[in-house]
Design a protein around this motif. Structure first.
Motif, PDB file in Angstrom:
ATOM      1  N   ASP A  35       1.384   4.190  -2.881  1.00 16.61           N
ATOM      2  CA  ASP A  35       1.272   5.617  -2.570  1.00 16.61           C
ATOM      3  C   ASP A  35       2.474   6.383  -3.135  1.00 16.61           C
ATOM      4  OD1 ASP A  35       0.283   7.995  -1.373  1.00 16.61           O
ATOM      5  OD2 ASP A  35       1.614   7.674   0.353  1.00 16.61           O
ATOM      6  N   GLU A  94       0.827  -1.205   0.000  1.00 11.86           N
ATOM      7  CA  GLU A  94       0.000   0.000   0.000  1.00 11.86           C
ATOM      8  C   GLU A  94       0.866   1.260   0.000  1.00 11.86           C
ATOM      9  OE1 GLU A  94      -2.922   2.070   3.182  1.00 11.86           O
ATOM     10  OE2 GLU A  94      -3.345  -0.045   2.766  1.00 11.86           O
ATOM     11  N   GLN A  95       1.932   1.236   0.802  1.00 15.16           N
ATOM     12  CA  GLN A  95       2.831   2.384   0.867  1.00 15.16           C
ATOM     13  C   GLN A  95       3.577   2.560  -0.459  1.00 15.16           C
ATOM     14  OE1 GLN A  95       5.048   1.098   4.284  1.00 15.16           O
ATOM     15  NE2 GLN A  95       3.825   2.328   5.721  1.00 15.16           N
ATOM     16  N   GLU A 118       2.363   6.646  -6.891  1.00 16.22           N
ATOM     17  CA  GLU A 118       1.406   7.644  -7.345  1.00 16.22           C
ATOM     18  C   GLU A 118       2.017   9.042  -7.299  1.00 16.22           C
ATOM     19  OE1 GLU A 118      -2.860   9.219  -5.870  1.00 16.22           O
ATOM     20  OE2 GLU A 118      -2.627   7.038  -6.008  1.00 16.22           O
TER      21      GLU A 118
END
Length: 175
Positions: free
Chosen positions: A156, A152-153, A159
């Protein structure tokens, strides 16, 4: 008169020679490791039916031109190949806070006669610049390197710092 008996000359029996050579050939074929070239791992863009030509502002583009001699030109400045990363890092990092439509695009264009190793080195330097910017951003935000983050990190960070490299069609690039 006594006839002398001819003694046959000693010969090596060759009846099983074909079998032995076939077994040796088979052994070497099975035990030899074949080196297979894997090529470059690039993700190509999806085909879009209705393409719209979009003008990109010059401050969003970093043009990297490589001529047949291996000279690199970034936005009018001649630099050695190994300095591409240092020239691009600050420009990529400066676009971190902007939306995805405003991120930095690095365009790599080579001459048709460019040596393949120089092209690969230039592409590696561009990717290294992006990877180092990702590491710096993830260190600042999460206190860890990009590879040590969970999925998930990492998403992030990807992105915020997407890798956008445009590999242009080779042509005659003059210095």
């Amino acid at each position: 008169m006594i006839k002398k008996k001819k003694i046959p000359e000693a010969t090596i029996p060759t009846a099983s020679m074909a079998d032995i050579s076939f077994l040796l050939l088979l052994f070497f074929l099975v035990s030899t490791v074949m080196d297979v070239d894997t090529g470059l791992g690039l993700t190509l863009p999806e085909i879009v039916e209705d393409q719209i030509e979009v003008k990109i502002p010059p401050d969003r583009m970093a043009n990297v031109l490589v001529n047949e001699n291996g000279d690199v030109l970034i936005d009018g400045n001649v630099i050695p190949v190994f300095q591409i990363k240092d020239m691009l890092k600050s420009r990529i990092a400066s676009k971190n806070n902007l939306p995805k439509s405003k991120k930095m695009i690095v365009s790599l264009k080579t001459d048709r006669k460019t040596i393949y190793n120089v092209y690969i080195s230039a592409l590696d330097q561009i990717k290294l610049a992006y990877f180092e910017v990702r590491n710096e951003f993830s260190n600042g935000k999460y206190g860890k390197k990009f590879n040590d983050l969970n999925g998930e990190q990492q998403a992030d960070v990807k992105e915020v710092v997407p890798i956008i490299i445009s590999i242009a069609e080779p042509e005659s690039v003059k210095k």
